[in-house]
Design a protein around this motif. Structure first.
Motif, PDB file in Angstrom:
ATOM      1  N   ALA A 227       0.835  -1.199   0.000  1.00  0.00           N
ATOM      2  CA  ALA A 227       0.000   0.000   0.000  1.00  0.00           C
ATOM      3  C   ALA A 227       0.870   1.249   0.000  1.00  0.00           C
ATOM      4  O   ALA A 227       0.567   2.232  -0.691  1.00  0.00           O
ATOM      5  CB  ALA A 227      -0.925  -0.004   1.210  1.00  0.00           C
ATOM      6  N   GLY A 228       1.979   1.224   0.749  1.00  0.00           N
ATOM      7  CA  GLY A 228       2.879   2.366   0.784  1.00  0.00           C
ATOM      8  C   GLY A 228       3.526   2.630  -0.561  1.00  0.00           C
ATOM      9  O   GLY A 228       3.651   3.778  -1.001  1.00  0.00           O
ATOM     10  N   VAL A 229       3.941   1.554  -1.240  1.00  0.00           N
ATOM     11  CA  VAL A 229       4.536   1.708  -2.576  1.00  0.00           C
ATOM     12  C   VAL A 229       3.520   2.301  -3.544  1.00  0.00           C
ATOM     13  O   VAL A 229       3.824   3.219  -4.322  1.00  0.00           O
ATOM     14  CB  VAL A 229       5.060   0.356  -3.090  1.00  0.00           C
ATOM     15  CG1 VAL A 229       5.468   0.461  -4.558  1.00  0.00           C
ATOM     16  CG2 VAL A 229       6.231  -0.124  -2.238  1.00  0.00           C
ATOM     17  N   LEU A 230       2.287   1.778  -3.506  1.00  0.00           N
ATOM     18  CA  LEU A 230       1.254   2.271  -4.409  1.00  0.00           C
ATOM     19  C   LEU A 230       0.902   3.729  -4.105  1.00  0.00           C
ATOM     20  O   LEU A 230       0.682   4.530  -5.028  1.00  0.00           O
ATOM     21  CB  LEU A 230       0.003   1.395  -4.314  1.00  0.00           C
ATOM     22  CG  LEU A 230       0.144  -0.021  -4.876  1.00  0.00           C
ATOM     23  CD1 LEU A 230      -1.114  -0.844  -4.580  1.00  0.00           C
ATOM     24  CD2 LEU A 230       0.406   0.013  -6.385  1.00  0.00           C
ATOM     25  N   MET A 231       0.866   4.103  -2.828  1.00  0.00           N
ATOM     26  CA  MET A 231       0.591   5.497  -2.478  1.00  0.00           C
ATOM     27  C   MET A 231       1.708   6.411  -2.974  1.00  0.00           C
ATOM     28  O   MET A 231       1.452   7.535  -3.438  1.00  0.00           O
ATOM     29  CB  MET A 231       0.425   5.642  -0.963  1.00  0.00           C
ATOM     30  CG  MET A 231      -0.854   5.030  -0.402  1.00  0.00           C
ATOM     31  SD  MET A 231      -2.365   5.837  -1.007  1.00  0.00           S
ATOM     32  CE  MET A 231      -2.220   7.448  -0.226  1.00  0.00           C
ATOM     33  N   ALA A 232       2.962   5.945  -2.889  1.00  0.00           N
ATOM     34  CA  ALA A 232       4.082   6.739  -3.385  1.00  0.00           C
ATOM     35  C   ALA A 232       3.995   6.928  -4.893  1.00  0.00           C
ATOM     36  O   ALA A 232       4.212   8.040  -5.413  1.00  0.00           O
ATOM     37  CB  ALA A 232       5.404   6.074  -3.007  1.00  0.00           C
ATOM     38  N   VAL A 233       3.658   5.861  -5.616  1.00  0.00           N
ATOM     39  CA  VAL A 233       3.535   5.956  -7.076  1.00  0.00           C
ATOM     40  C   VAL A 233       2.367   6.865  -7.453  1.00  0.00           C
ATOM     41  O   VAL A 233       2.469   7.684  -8.383  1.00  0.00           O
ATOM     42  CB  VAL A 233       3.357   4.553  -7.692  1.00  0.00           C
ATOM     43  CG1 VAL A 233       3.096   4.654  -9.195  1.00  0.00           C
ATOM     44  CG2 VAL A 233       4.597   3.700  -7.428  1.00  0.00           C
ATOM     45  N   TRP A 234       1.269   6.730  -6.729  1.00  0.00           N
ATOM     46  CA  TRP A 234       0.108   7.600  -6.970  1.00  0.00           C
ATOM     47  C   TRP A 234       0.507   9.069  -6.750  1.00  0.00           C
ATOM     48  O   TRP A 234       0.216   9.943  -7.579  1.00  0.00           O
ATOM     49  CB  TRP A 234      -1.007   7.194  -6.015  1.00  0.00           C
ATOM     50  CG  TRP A 234      -2.309   7.925  -6.177  1.00  0.00           C
ATOM     51  CD1 TRP A 234      -2.640   8.876  -7.114  1.00  0.00           C
ATOM     52  CD2 TRP A 234      -3.488   7.756  -5.363  1.00  0.00           C
ATOM     53  NE1 TRP A 234      -3.935   9.310  -6.933  1.00  0.00           N
ATOM     54  CE2 TRP A 234      -4.470   8.639  -5.871  1.00  0.00           C
ATOM     55  CE3 TRP A 234      -3.784   6.940  -4.275  1.00  0.00           C
ATOM     56  CZ2 TRP A 234      -5.746   8.734  -5.292  1.00  0.00           C
ATOM     57  CZ3 TRP A 234      -5.053   7.035  -3.704  1.00  0.00           C
ATOM     58  CH2 TRP A 234      -6.020   7.915  -4.214  1.00  0.00           C
ATOM     59  N   GLY A 235       1.193   9.351  -5.646  1.00  0.00           N
ATOM     60  CA  GLY A 235       1.617  10.719  -5.376  1.00  0.00           C
ATOM     61  C   GLY A 235       2.565  11.240  -6.439  1.00  0.00           C
ATOM     62  O   GLY A 235       2.468  12.389  -6.881  1.00  0.00           O
ATOM     63  N   LEU A 236       3.500  10.399  -6.860  1.00  0.00           N
ATOM     64  CA  LEU A 236       4.457  10.794  -7.891  1.00  0.00           C
ATOM     65  C   LEU A 236       3.731  11.182  -9.176  1.00  0.00           C
ATOM     66  O   LEU A 236       4.075  12.171  -9.836  1.00  0.00           O
ATOM     67  CB  LEU A 236       5.427   9.647  -8.152  1.00  0.00           C
ATOM     68  CG  LEU A 236       6.697   9.965  -8.940  1.00  0.00           C
ATOM     69  CD1 LEU A 236       7.608  10.895  -8.150  1.00  0.00           C
ATOM     70  CD2 LEU A 236       7.439   8.672  -9.275  1.00  0.00           C
ATOM     71  N   ALA A 237       2.717  10.400  -9.541  1.00  0.00           N
ATOM     72  CA  ALA A 237       1.956  10.678 -10.770  1.00  0.00           C
ATOM     73  C   ALA A 237       1.093  11.924 -10.617  1.00  0.00           C
ATOM     74  O   ALA A 237       1.187  12.865 -11.416  1.00  0.00           O
ATOM     75  CB  ALA A 237       1.094   9.468 -11.130  1.00  0.00           C
ATOM     76  N   TYR A 238       0.251  11.953  -9.577  1.00  0.00           N
ATOM     77  CA  TYR A 238      -0.669  13.088  -9.454  1.00  0.00           C
ATOM     78  C   TYR A 238       0.061  14.386  -9.139  1.00  0.00           C
ATOM     79  O   TYR A 238      -0.412  15.469  -9.498  1.00  0.00           O
ATOM     80  CB  TYR A 238      -1.737  12.828  -8.399  1.00  0.00           C
ATOM     81  CG  TYR A 238      -2.761  13.947  -8.405  1.00  0.00           C
ATOM     82  CD1 TYR A 238      -3.713  14.018  -9.418  1.00  0.00           C
ATOM     83  CD2 TYR A 238      -2.729  14.954  -7.445  1.00  0.00           C
ATOM     84  CE1 TYR A 238      -4.611  15.066  -9.467  1.00  0.00           C
ATOM     85  CE2 TYR A 238      -3.626  16.002  -7.487  1.00  0.00           C
ATOM     86  CZ  TYR A 238      -4.577  16.061  -8.500  1.00  0.00           C
ATOM     87  OH  TYR A 238      -5.454  17.111  -8.561  1.00  0.00           O
ATOM     88  N   GLY A 239       1.230  14.304  -8.507  1.00  0.00           N
ATOM     89  CA  GLY A 239       1.995  15.510  -8.221  1.00  0.00           C
ATOM     90  C   GLY A 239       2.349  16.295  -9.469  1.00  0.00           C
ATOM     91  O   GLY A 239       2.587  17.508  -9.405  1.00  0.00           O
ATOM     92  N   GLY A 240       2.370  15.626 -10.624  1.00  0.00           N
ATOM     93  CA  GLY A 240       2.696  16.311 -11.875  1.00  0.00           C
ATOM     94  C   GLY A 240       1.503  16.816 -12.648  1.00  0.00           C
ATOM     95  O   GLY A 240       1.671  17.441 -13.712  1.00  0.00           O
ATOM     96  N   VAL A 241       0.289  16.581 -12.142  1.00  0.00           N
ATOM     97  CA  VAL A 241      -0.905  16.952 -12.912  1.00  0.00           C
ATOM     98  C   VAL A 241      -1.020  18.463 -13.084  1.00  0.00           C
ATOM     99  O   VAL A 241      -1.243  18.969 -14.185  1.00  0.00           O
ATOM    100  CB  VAL A 241      -2.179  16.372 -12.252  1.00  0.00           C
ATOM    101  CG1 VAL A 241      -3.433  17.020 -12.841  1.00  0.00           C
ATOM    102  CG2 VAL A 241      -2.228  14.867 -12.452  1.00  0.00           C
ATOM    103  N   SER A 242      -0.883  19.220 -11.991  1.00  0.00           N
ATOM    104  CA  SER A 242      -1.088  20.668 -12.065  1.00  0.00           C
ATOM    105  C   SER A 242      -0.125  21.328 -13.041  1.00  0.00           C
ATOM    106  O   SER A 242      -0.534  22.074 -13.935  1.00  0.00           O
ATOM    107  CB  SER A 242      -0.929  21.296 -10.675  1.00  0.00           C
ATOM    108  OG  SER A 242      -1.907  20.841  -9.788  1.00  0.00           O
ATOM    109  N   VAL A 243       1.174  21.044 -12.876  1.00  0.00           N
ATOM    110  CA  VAL A 243       2.157  21.715 -13.718  1.00  0.00           C
ATOM    111  C   VAL A 243       2.056  21.241 -15.170  1.00  0.00           C
ATOM    112  O   VAL A 243       2.237  22.030 -16.107  1.00  0.00           O
ATOM    113  CB  VAL A 243       3.583  21.504 -13.155  1.00  0.00           C
ATOM    114  CG1 VAL A 243       4.009  20.049 -13.218  1.00  0.00           C
ATOM    115  CG2 VAL A 243       4.573  22.399 -13.875  1.00  0.00           C
ATOM    116  N   SER A 244       1.742  19.964 -15.401  1.00  0.00           N
ATOM    117  CA  SER A 244       1.676  19.445 -16.776  1.00  0.00           C
ATOM    118  C   SER A 244       0.458  19.978 -17.517  1.00  0.00           C
ATOM    119  O   SER A 244       0.562  20.381 -18.686  1.00  0.00           O
ATOM    120  CB  SER A 244       1.638  17.910 -16.755  1.00  0.00           C
ATOM    121  OG  SER A 244       2.795  17.386 -16.157  1.00  0.00           O
ATOM    122  N   THR A 245      -0.693  19.979 -16.854  1.00  0.00           N
ATOM    123  CA  THR A 245      -1.889  20.497 -17.523  1.00  0.00           C
ATOM    124  C   THR A 245      -1.796  22.005 -17.713  1.00  0.00           C
ATOM    125  O   THR A 245      -2.231  22.537 -18.743  1.00  0.00           O
ATOM    126  CB  THR A 245      -3.156  20.143 -16.729  1.00  0.00           C
ATOM    127  OG1 THR A 245      -2.996  20.520 -15.347  1.00  0.00           O
ATOM    128  CG2 THR A 245      -3.440  18.649 -16.805  1.00  0.00           C
TER     129      THR A 245
END
Length: 399
Positions: free
Chosen positions: A311-329
């Motif tokens: 669960a911790g690994v998946l939360m880290a990957v989720w954060g890594l991905a969504y963390g780029g949404v604002s700047v990329s869009t």
């Protein structure tokens, strides 16, 4: 600036200009941190707020929805109404509104006053975000725009890591009203920093409401807004209910969940800068990766997240991905309408905040009707929608 003027600038003058430009970018980053913290502050304070204002927690939760919806509606209107006013003056005025809104929330004797205060917070938040998003390009050299834009948006990612937990901690120590007073104090400091560190920033052009509507007809802008709608709605449909999901799937207690959310948030800050660099080269490719990773992570969490480590690994990957949404869009939107950055940014902020409210609503309906883990499937499906939209729609040219 003419060629003669450029040639007469000494290296010291250029260095001072660069330092002031980056100082302004840092002030803008603190501005985005402050407005997002102010918007999200009720998340960790719902129980004491509800008790003090004598309303149920569900009603107290409307304070978050109100601020988001007001920001969604007001950001395009503010860009239009502000016309050709100096953007430094407008930003300072909006931060003053945020100060008043947070102080009003701290003082609120009843829920009605709290609603008015949160309306003011929504106005300040929507306007600051819309204007700040497009200013990095005016403050630093062209080669540094991608890094500067990432820094401005890092305020949003850091707010999710530090702002909300800090507010919750302040509320636990000194009461929930003290948390809003602290937010007001921070907004005042940022107001002073913006006034001192930003240069004069005359509006590049007036943006009437009709012009904003025409911008939505730009195929690249429209595709970018559709991608924002899908990915942000999907994220908040799932993330709003991540605590009960983790409790149900992995049996995590309060302490473990706090750690998992911290892991998510730290990864989100890293994702902001990694994706910022990628989006500067190709917004489409970056968002395709983000959407695909989010879809896979959200789909896997209910299936294999029974172990806290997984669960911790998946939360880290989720954060890594969504963390780029604002700047990329945001990079996609600005590149799609370089001649109307503020107008395009205001549409972006409107759709983004509307998607936050819609995601929380849809997630609640699915959680109540189908089961709590179903919100992850909903989030994954909407992330797939973002991938399809990014792959098939019109996109700005690669950098």
């Amino acid at each position: 600036m003419t060629h003669v003027e450029e040639s007469t600038r000494t290296p010291l003058m250029q260095e001072r200009s660069a330092v002031r430009g980056w100082s302004g970018v840092v002030a803008l980053a603190f501005g985005t941190f402050t407005v997002v913290t102010s918007e999200m502050l009720p998340v960790g304070l719902l129980t004491p707020m509800g008790d003090s204002l004598r309303v149920p927690e569900g009603v107290a939760g409307l304070t978050l929805t109100i601020a988001g919806l007001v920001a969604a509606v007001s950001s395009p209107l503010l860009i239009s109404v502000s016309g050709r006013l100096d953007r430094r003056v407008v930003l300072c005025a909006l931060m003053a509104v945020l100060v008043i809104g947070n102080l009003g929330a701290a003082w609120a004797p009843g829920f009605g006053v709290m609603v008015v205060a949160r309306v003011l917070v929504g106005i300040g938040m929507g306007g600051v975000w819309a204007i700040a998003a497009g200013l990095a390009v005016r403050l630093v050299p062209a080669k540094s725009v991608g890094a500067a834009t990432s820094l401005v948006f890092s305020g949003i990612a850091v707010a999710s890591v530090l702002g909300i937990p800090a507010g919750t901690y302040a509320g636990a120590l000194a009461g929930w009203r003290a948390a809003f007073v602290a937010a007001a104090g921070l907004a005042l400091v940022v107001l002073i920093a913006l006034a001192v560190l930003l240069p004069r920033l005359p509006a590049e052009q007036a943006v009437p409401l009709g012009g904003l509507m025409r911008l939505s007809g730009n195929a690249r802008v429209r595709t970018g807004l559709i991608v924002v709608g899908f990915v942000v709605t999907g994220h908040f449909a799932a993330y709003t209910y991540v605590r009960p999901v983790l409790e149900d799937v992995s049996g995590a207690g309060a302490g473990a969940i706090s750690t998992l959310l911290l892991v998510y948030g730290v990864a989100g800050v890293a994702g902001n800068f990694i994706s910022g660099a990628g989006a500067a080269r190709s917004p489409r490719r970056t968002l395709l990766v983000i959407g695909a990773v989010m879809a896979g992570t959200l789909a896997l969490l209910p299936v294999v997240g029974g172990s806290l480590l997984v669960a911790g690994v998946l939360m880290a990957v989720w954060g890594l991905a969504y963390g780029g949404v604002s700047v990329s869009t945001q990079t996609w939107i600005l590149a799609s309408a370089p001649e109307a950055r503020e107008g395009a940014s205001s549409l972006f902020v409107g759709v983004f905040n509307g998607a936050i409210a819609l995601g929380a609503l849809l997630g609640g309906l699915v959680a109540d009707g189908t089961g709590i883990t179903a919100v992850m499937w909903l989030g994954a499906a909407l992330a797939v929608g973002a991938v399809v939209a990014a792959a098939t729609g019109r996109a700005p040219a690669d950098g």
